[in-house]
Design an enzyme around this catalytic site. Structure first.
Site, mmCIF file in Angstrom:
data_model
loop_
_atom_site.group_PDB
_atom_site.id
_atom_site.type_symbol
_atom_site.label_atom_id
_atom_site.label_comp_id
_atom_site.label_asym_id
_atom_site.label_seq_id
_atom_site.Cartn_x
_atom_site.Cartn_y
_atom_site.Cartn_z
ATOM 1 N N ARG A 1 33.904 57.695 31.425
ATOM 2 C CA ARG A 1 35.091 59.629 31.059
ATOM 3 C C ARG A 1 35.509 60.205 32.644
ATOM 4 O O ARG A 1 36.455 61.135 32.550
ATOM 5 C CB ARG A 1 34.580 60.565 30.382
ATOM 6 C CG ARG A 1 33.104 60.151 29.239
ATOM 7 C CD ARG A 1 34.480 59.613 28.257
ATOM 8 N NE ARG A 1 33.482 59.138 27.227
ATOM 9 C CZ ARG A 1 34.453 58.417 26.379
ATOM 10 N NH1 ARG A 1 35.997 58.395 26.633
ATOM 11 N NH2 ARG A 1 34.076 58.375 24.995
ATOM 12 N N ASP B 1 30.145 63.943 26.130
ATOM 13 C CA ASP B 1 31.780 63.438 27.000
ATOM 14 C C ASP B 1 32.501 64.450 26.765
ATOM 15 O O ASP B 1 33.368 64.287 28.190
ATOM 16 C CB ASP B 1 32.200 62.272 25.630
ATOM 17 C CG ASP B 1 31.541 61.049 25.231
ATOM 18 O OD1 ASP B 1 31.490 60.311 26.739
ATOM 19 O OD2 ASP B 1 32.050 60.510 25.024
ATOM 20 N N SER C 1 29.996 55.241 14.989
ATOM 21 C CA SER C 1 30.899 55.996 15.895
ATOM 22 C C SER C 1 30.872 55.185 16.975
ATOM 23 O O SER C 1 29.531 55.019 17.498
ATOM 24 C CB SER C 1 30.821 57.769 16.383
ATOM 25 O OG SER C 1 31.371 57.474 17.165
HETATM 26 N N1 ARG Z 1 25.416 58.516 23.950
HETATM 27 C C1 ARG Z 1 26.164 57.579 24.727
HETATM 28 C C2 ARG Z 1 26.630 58.506 25.872
HETATM 29 O O1 ARG Z 1 26.705 59.629 26.027
HETATM 30 C C3 ARG Z 1 27.746 56.710 24.307
HETATM 31 C C4 ARG Z 1 28.013 58.312 23.862
HETATM 32 C C5 ARG Z 1 29.178 58.017 22.286
HETATM 33 N N2 ARG Z 1 28.669 57.075 21.747
HETATM 34 C C6 ARG Z 1 29.541 56.415 20.588
HETATM 35 N N3 ARG Z 1 29.025 55.747 19.942
HETATM 36 N N4 ARG Z 1 30.660 57.251 20.093
HETATM 37 O O2 ARG Z 1 27.277 58.250 26.872
#
Ligand code: ARG
Length: 390
Positions: free
Chosen positions: A92, A121, A173
């Site tokens: 990110r 995120d 996801s």
């Molecule tokens: N829990 C993880 C994080 O906060 C992944 C987040 C995104 N996960 C997803 N399956 N789109 O870094």
């Protein structure tokens, strides 16, 4: 016209976001980063333009991702809540950095992303942008618009004839890059469910792993993996190689109920074969070359480092300061570790380093013992002094 740079993945959320931002009066310029995910630049470009974007920047960032982001976390042994190697988290700030760069280049005052309003995120991207350029204005359509479900987004996309890939209900996801895959939502929200085998992208099921082990020799120089089985490779190739080899032995799966930065507990399933193999090798090598107190202190730093990265505090002075400490610890981390990969396990097989502090003549219980046992009595007398009450 106001310009906005949108972090664009080509998925449903960001496709709707292009149209939504345009309707708000923005010229929309998309930015897509590849960190090792499936990705066709031609397709992305077509879709972005069809959704109403005026241009798209597409960048393959896997090599920068590996050499700066993954490597920092590997040297730090950063793992969040014992089970998450931070693959999504460390991507990110890199995306945020490019959003800011492109905004400067395009003379845009706005940046946007497709993160939801309850995840990590949004925090990681927003905090990074605020640190890098506090004057930029951030728009997160998913925090603002009326489209509150996947179904409503699909209806919106259909209404405006936006290109969407499939109208089938998505089961999970998924966020994927070369350091790992994060799988959440759908049936995983019920803690009684386990993911179906087809949710995994890197790893074979344990039941289908071979009955014969593979061995791999990993050589490090100052904390950086440089050779696999005596062959020099760049970090991206090392990671790809180990994802395939580790995946074959079902290495690196984890299932975690984690604490998000905003306080919600959530459940995520991860797979990261290369990451767990490299972390294991790195830690084994460190156990040889670091003195006792540095090793102990570094394990405390690792915990804090992982939390910082998880919370999106990449571009902070504390992160930079911890990197400085970690880099000094890595000066001695050269040598090689041989590992056995078998049925989901990574087992250390051989440890070699010219900086090793292990002295067989001190450790031995044989007649070649060089340790002066009589010194132990005095050491123990003084060591126990603070604790004796009588
Ligand atoms: N829990 C993880 C994080 O906060 C992944 C987040 C995104 N996960 C997803 N399956 N789109 O870094």
């Amino acid at each position: 016209m106001k310009k906005v740079i949108l972090a664009y993945s080509g998925g449903l959320d960001t496709t709707c976001a292009v149209k939504w931002l345009k309707d708000k009066g923005f010229e929309v310029i998309c930015f897509s980063a590849s960190l090792g995910s499936e990705f066709s630049p031609q397709d992305l470009k077509k879709r972005a333009m069809k959704s109403g974007a005026s241009r798209i920047y597409i960048k393959d960032l896997s090599s920068e991702f590996a050499s700066e982001y993954i490597l920092s976390c590997l040297k730090a042994d950063a793992v969040y809540q014992q089970k998450y190697v931070l693959s999504t988290a460390m991507g990110r700030p890199l995306i945020a950095k490019y959003l800011v760069d492109i905004a400067h280049k395009e003379n845009a005052q706005f940046v946007a992303h497709g993160c939801t309003g309850k995840g990590n995120d949004q925090v990681r991207i927003d905090v990074s942008i605020k640190i890098l350029d506090s004057k930029l204005k951030i728009i997160a359509p998913l925090r603002e618009w009326h489209l509150t479900s996947r179904e409503s987004e699909i209806a919106y996309a259909k209404k405006y004839n936006l290109p969407i890939k499939s109208t089938k209900k998505k089961i999970y996801s998924i966020d994927k890059n070369i350091w790992g895959v994060s799988i959440e939502a759908g049936i995983l929200e019920d803690l009684k469910n386990v993911p179906a085998e087809d949710a995994y992208m890197f790893t074979k099921s344990l039941e289908k792993t071979p009955n014969k082990a593979d061995f791999v020799n990993i050589e490090f120089k100052k904390g950086v993996p440089i050779k696999i089985n005596n062959k020099q490779k760049c970090l991206v190739d090392i990671i790809k190689y180990l994802n395939t080899l580790g995946g074959k032995h079902c290495i690196g799966r984890s299932d975690l109920v984690e604490d998000r930065t905003i306080g919600i507990k959530s459940r995520e399933v991860y797979e990261a074969p290369a990451a767990w193999i490299l972390l294991k090798a790195h830690q084994e090598l460190q156990s040889l070359v670091l003195d006792k107190e540095t090793r102990y202190f570094k394990s405390l730093v690792s915990l804090k480092y992982a939390q910082l990265i998880y919370q999106g505090l990449w571009f902070t002075r504390l992160k930079k300061s911890l990197d400085a400490f970690i880099n000094v610890t890595q000066e001695k981390v050269s040598g090689s570790i041989k590992l056995k990969l078998f049925k989901g396990n990574v087992i250390v097989n051989k440890r070699i380093s010219s900086n090793s502090l292990y002295k067989k003549e001190l450790a031995t219980y044989s007649e070649h013992d060089a340790f002066k046992k009589e010194d132990s009595v005095g050491f123990i007398n003084i060591f126990s002094m603070p604790y004796m009450e009588g």
